[in-house]
Write a protein that holds these residues in place. Structure first.
Motif, PDB file in Angstrom:
ATOM      1  N   ASN A  50       0.838  -1.210   0.000  1.00  0.00           N
ATOM      2  CA  ASN A  50       0.000   0.000   0.000  1.00  0.00           C
ATOM      3  C   ASN A  50       0.875   1.264   0.000  1.00  0.00           C
ATOM      4  N   HIS A  51       1.905   1.220  -0.853  1.00  0.00           N
ATOM      5  CA  HIS A  51       2.876   2.308  -0.944  1.00  0.00           C
ATOM      6  C   HIS A  51       2.664   3.036  -2.267  1.00  0.00           C
ATOM      7  N   PRO A  52       2.505   4.342  -2.260  1.00  0.00           N
ATOM      8  CA  PRO A  52       2.271   5.072  -3.513  1.00  0.00           C
ATOM      9  C   PRO A  52       3.504   5.057  -4.405  1.00  0.00           C
ATOM     10  N   ALA A  53       3.270   5.064  -5.721  1.00  0.00           N
ATOM     11  CA  ALA A  53       4.386   5.143  -6.671  1.00  0.00           C
ATOM     12  C   ALA A  53       5.039   6.514  -6.548  1.00  0.00           C
ATOM     13  N   ASP A  54       6.364   6.540  -6.511  1.00  0.00           N
ATOM     14  CA  ASP A  54       7.066   7.829  -6.457  1.00  0.00           C
ATOM     15  C   ASP A  54       8.430   7.671  -7.103  1.00  0.00           C
ATOM     16  N   ASN A  55       9.128   8.763  -7.247  1.00  0.00           N
ATOM     17  CA  ASN A  55      10.460   8.747  -7.836  1.00  0.00           C
ATOM     18  C   ASN A  55      11.368   9.648  -7.010  1.00  0.00           C
ATOM     19  N   LEU A  56      11.344   9.427  -5.709  1.00  0.00           N
ATOM     20  CA  LEU A  56      12.064  10.307  -4.794  1.00  0.00           C
ATOM     21  C   LEU A  56      13.503   9.853  -4.597  1.00  0.00           C
ATOM     22  N   ALA A  57      14.326  10.778  -4.106  1.00  0.00           N
ATOM     23  CA  ALA A  57      15.726  10.463  -3.832  1.00  0.00           C
ATOM     24  C   ALA A  57      15.874   9.595  -2.587  1.00  0.00           C
ATOM     25  N   LEU A  96      19.064  -0.025 -10.090  1.00  0.00           N
ATOM     26  CA  LEU A  96      18.889   0.734  -8.855  1.00  0.00           C
ATOM     27  C   LEU A  96      18.384   2.135  -9.210  1.00  0.00           C
ATOM     28  N   ASN A  97      18.976   3.185  -8.669  1.00  0.00           N
ATOM     29  CA  ASN A  97      18.459   4.531  -8.932  1.00  0.00           C
ATOM     30  C   ASN A  97      19.157   5.184 -10.117  1.00  0.00           C
ATOM     31  N   LYS A  98      18.417   6.082 -10.764  1.00  0.00           N
ATOM     32  CA  LYS A  98      18.953   6.828 -11.902  1.00  0.00           C
ATOM     33  C   LYS A  98      20.081   7.744 -11.421  1.00  0.00           C
ATOM     34  N   ILE A  99      21.130   7.873 -12.246  1.00  0.00           N
ATOM     35  CA  ILE A  99      22.272   8.718 -11.889  1.00  0.00           C
ATOM     36  C   ILE A  99      21.994  10.142 -12.372  1.00  0.00           C
ATOM     37  N   ASN A 100      21.888  11.062 -11.429  1.00  0.00           N
ATOM     38  CA  ASN A 100      21.778  12.478 -11.777  1.00  0.00           C
ATOM     39  C   ASN A 100      23.196  13.044 -11.802  1.00  0.00           C
ATOM     40  N   TYR A 101      23.733  13.237 -13.022  1.00  0.00           N
ATOM     41  CA  TYR A 101      25.139  13.632 -13.134  1.00  0.00           C
ATOM     42  C   TYR A 101      25.436  14.945 -12.430  1.00  0.00           C
ATOM     43  N   ARG A 102      24.476  15.835 -12.394  1.00  0.00           N
ATOM     44  CA  ARG A 102      24.695  17.128 -11.734  1.00  0.00           C
ATOM     45  C   ARG A 102      24.720  16.965 -10.213  1.00  0.00           C
ATOM     46  N   LYS A 107      30.677  14.352  -5.329  1.00  0.00           N
ATOM     47  CA  LYS A 107      30.179  13.769  -4.080  1.00  0.00           C
ATOM     48  C   LYS A 107      31.127  12.650  -3.626  1.00  0.00           C
ATOM     49  N   SER A 108      31.209  12.449  -2.332  1.00  0.00           N
ATOM     50  CA  SER A 108      31.944  11.299  -1.809  1.00  0.00           C
ATOM     51  C   SER A 108      31.024  10.079  -1.871  1.00  0.00           C
ATOM     52  N   PHE A 109      31.596   8.902  -1.646  1.00  0.00           N
ATOM     53  CA  PHE A 109      30.801   7.673  -1.665  1.00  0.00           C
ATOM     54  C   PHE A 109      29.670   7.749  -0.643  1.00  0.00           C
ATOM     55  N   GLU A 110      29.999   8.219   0.560  1.00  0.00           N
ATOM     56  CA  GLU A 110      28.996   8.286   1.635  1.00  0.00           C
ATOM     57  C   GLU A 110      27.913   9.336   1.342  1.00  0.00           C
ATOM     58  N   GLU A 111      28.235  10.327   0.505  1.00  0.00           N
ATOM     59  CA  GLU A 111      27.259  11.366   0.155  1.00  0.00           C
ATOM     60  C   GLU A 111      26.443  11.013  -1.089  1.00  0.00           C
ATOM     61  N   SER A 112      26.829   9.963  -1.772  1.00  0.00           N
ATOM     62  CA  SER A 112      26.231   9.656  -3.077  1.00  0.00           C
ATOM     63  C   SER A 112      24.803   9.143  -2.940  1.00  0.00           C
ATOM     64  N   SER A 113      24.046   9.327  -4.017  1.00  0.00           N
ATOM     65  CA  SER A 113      22.668   8.819  -4.042  1.00  0.00           C
ATOM     66  C   SER A 113      22.667   7.293  -4.018  1.00  0.00           C
ATOM     67  N   PHE A 114      23.678   6.668  -4.623  1.00  0.00           N
ATOM     68  CA  PHE A 114      23.761   5.203  -4.601  1.00  0.00           C
ATOM     69  C   PHE A 114      23.784   4.687  -3.167  1.00  0.00           C
ATOM     70  N   TRP A 115      24.666   5.249  -2.352  1.00  0.00           N
ATOM     71  CA  TRP A 115      24.802   4.775  -0.978  1.00  0.00           C
ATOM     72  C   TRP A 115      23.564   5.136  -0.154  1.00  0.00           C
ATOM     73  N   LYS A 117      20.498   5.584  -1.047  1.00  0.00           N
ATOM     74  CA  LYS A 117      19.256   4.909  -1.429  1.00  0.00           C
ATOM     75  C   LYS A 117      19.328   3.391  -1.359  1.00  0.00           C
ATOM     76  N   ASN A 118      20.524   2.814  -1.519  1.00  0.00           N
ATOM     77  CA  ASN A 118      20.599   1.372  -1.759  1.00  0.00           C
ATOM     78  C   ASN A 118      21.406   0.560  -0.745  1.00  0.00           C
ATOM     79  N   LYS A 119      21.815   1.167   0.358  1.00  0.00           N
ATOM     80  CA  LYS A 119      22.635   0.379   1.281  1.00  0.00           C
ATOM     81  C   LYS A 119      21.854  -0.741   1.961  1.00  0.00           C
ATOM     82  N   LEU A 120      20.533  -0.650   1.923  1.00  0.00           N
ATOM     83  CA  LEU A 120      19.674  -1.708   2.465  1.00  0.00           C
ATOM     84  C   LEU A 120      18.514  -1.907   1.484  1.00  0.00           C
ATOM     85  N   ILE A 121      18.465  -3.089   0.839  1.00  0.00           N
ATOM     86  CA  ILE A 121      17.464  -3.362  -0.198  1.00  0.00           C
ATOM     87  C   ILE A 121      16.619  -4.569   0.184  1.00  0.00           C
TER      88      ILE A 121
END
Length: 555
Positions: A50-57, A96-102, A107-115, A117-121
């Motif tokens: 029951n989770h709405p579709a979204d495209n959030l960071a 996983l998540n789309k890469i926003n190049y801007r 960014k450092s690894f710890e600041e990245s969107s990859f880390w 959003k995805n450290k726990l899947i």
């Protein structure tokens, strides 16, 4: 509401409750469009949670810090050591998540969107199909009912330690320290291209476990980056298919065969100072030629204690490579934990007296009819070249021709190891010259390939075609993929073997999507050289182009 899933335990417990249910049983009210490509994910996320579709960071379950991923697994049966081996495989890479190049810039690894959003899947996998049925489904011979897809596994995939996790850990995978170091190296390689304002040069084949796969609705969209006016292709972080395969078969199913697939990197600390590629290449460098010593196959066999009666050069090279990498002996192709997960393609490149011996085959063409329905951006060739990394092992063959024959001797004293190199095709070559050749040759098949019938003075028939010929510029080309050319439909022929007659299928041809345009074909040859079939073909890279890629080893 989804706010009840505010801890990782609650998210995972709900996922485990879905195991064994079909998508149709979950979406009992048919609230989701079954024809939508995202139907399985929509059912799990929007109906089950029951989770709405979204495209959030943020991760899907932000309070729990858990990202939800729903992916297919398929059943695959292959022959191995003359036995049929069946296992489950990932149906696709885990995007996983789309890469926003801007946003990712500097960014450092710890600041990245990859880390973030995805450290726990929460990885929910549904059983889709047997791979042998794929073609029948695409040809509409079998109708696939997505409502019958059944949830097979729910696994919490974690890149952080879960010391405080309050549920049993047998459905949890904590990424190993070694895998995590390789993933971090991959991220740094992607990040370095973004920081250098060269995002247009990114490809999935640049990295090992974590990729930057193409990500757009049409495959021809472009986006922006910092510090450059060049518009790169949209890409997303993804775990590669073979990496997920190994997790499925080693840890999710529990059929752990890690002992049978050995590792090249025995000590994780080695990855702190060297990349995976550098570590693998370092195993070969002691055998590189020097002014004092050139290593022949015979030298390597003696030094590495290889005993063999094999006459096949490929088998001998494989034995040498296994020994150098300290891997167990096997009748199969050379493999290891790292080779399997990264899906490296090992390719021996043999030079003849220092010059290229043959062109470089990389992909067969199973169907001309299916090929002409593809567009370049989503084609099998573009996908393969973008995602594939080769480990090239180069040998120089100084053998002479056999007396009075056209074939060469295979004396291991005269075949020398030159070096090893990781290589993936630059994006500029994939979407430049490769694309031009692919589009032109596919167009010829679509509108009628031109075939010219010729006969030598000895009466031997040869068929020429108007596919683009290989060169330094035309690096991609189509050429035959069968030892015996056939230009009529597959048929059975009676052959005699060991005094017994048996039926043999002559299947070296493929149906054309449009009748061929024949030149100089005699009327009486129409049945043997038909309008509707052509000899089996494959995609190759020109030997001159491959030679350019290994020049640093040869010189």
């Amino acid at each position: 509401m989804n706010d009840i899933y505010d801890t990782k335990e609650k998210v995972h417990e709900r996922a485990l409750e879905a195991v064994g249910k079909t998508l149709g049983e979950i979406d009992v009210n048919d609230s989701k469009n079954v024809n939508n490509k995202s139907y399985p994910g929509n059912v799990i996320e929007q109906v089950w949670y029951n989770h709405p579709a979204d495209n959030l960071a943020e991760p899907d379950f932000a309070e729990a810090g858990v990202e939800l991923k729903v992916t297919p697994i398929d059943k695959q049966t292959k022959s191995r050591n003359e036995k049929k081996v069946t296992r489950l495989i990932a149906g696709e890479r885990l995007v996983l998540n789309k890469i926003n190049y801007r946003n990712e810039y500097q960014k450092s690894f710890e600041e990245s969107s990859f880390w973030h959003k995805n450290k726990l899947i929460e990885l929910i996998q549904y059983y889709r199909r047997d791979t042998k049925d794929k073609k029948k489904i695409s040809d509409k011979e079998l109708i696939e009912d997505k409502k019958k897809f059944k949830i097979a596994f729910a696994t919490l995939l974690s890149m952080v330690k879960l010391d405080d996790f309050a549920l049993p850990k047998d459905t949890v995978i904590e990424i190993s320290d070694k895998d995590f170091e390789i993933i971090r190296q991959d991220w740094k390689k992607i990040s370095s291209m973004i920081d250098a304002s060269k995002a247009e040069e990114l490809s999935e084949g640049m990295t090992n476990y974590l990729g930057a796969c193409t990500k757009s609705a049409t495959g021809s969209e472009y986006t922006t980056q910092v510090g450059s006016d060049i518009k790169p292709k949209p890409r997303a972080y993804s775990f590669k298919t073979k990496f997920i395969n190994e997790l499925i078969n080693n840890q999710i199913i529990g059929d752990n065969h890690e002992k049978s697939i050995n590792s090249i990197v025995k000590d994780t600390h080695e990855l702190k100072n060297k990349s995976l590629e550098d570590i693998i290449i370092s195993r070969f460098t002691p055998f590189y030629p020097t002014t004092k010593k050139k290593w022949s196959q015979e030298d390597l066999m003696n030094t590495l204690s290889i005993q063999t009666n094999e006459t096949s050069q490929k088998n001998l090279n494989n034995m040498i490579i296994r020994k150098i990498l300290d891997l167990p002996a096997s009748k199969d192709e050379v493999t290891s934990e790292e080779i399997e997960k990264a899906d490296f393609k090992l390719k021996t490149v043999t030079l003849r007296n220092g010059l290229p011996k043959e062109h470089f085959k990389f992909q067969g063409i199973p169907s001309f009819v299916e090929l002409v329905t593809e567009n370049w951006e989503e084609s099998n060739v573009a996908d393969f070249l973008d995602k594939t990394k080769f480990l090239l092992l180069v040998f120089n063959d100084l053998n002479n021709k056999k007396a009075g024959q056209s074939t060469y001797e295979t004396n291991p004293k005269k075949i020398f190891f030159v070096g090893a190199k990781f290589w993936n095709m630059p994006v500029s070559d994939i979407y430049g010259p490769c694309r031009l050749v692919w589009e032109e040759d596919v167009s010829k098949l679509k509108h009628g390939i031109e075939l010219t019938y010729t006969k030598s003075s000895t009466g031997k028939v040869k068929v020429l075609n108007n596919f683009i010929k290989p060169s330094i510029e035309n690096i991609l080309h189509i050429r035959p993929d069968a030892s015996v050319a056939q230009y009529n439909k597959p048929y059975y022929k009676i052959v005699e073997k060991n005094g017994k007659k048996k039926k043999m299928l002559m299947n070296n041809s493929r149906k054309l999507p449009h009748p061929a345009k024949w030149i100089h074909r005699p009327e009486y040859e129409k049945n043997t050289y038909s309008d509707d079939y052509m000899a089996k073909q494959a995609w190759w890279l020109s030997k001159d182009y491959i030679f350019e890629q290994i020049q640093d080893l040869v010189n």
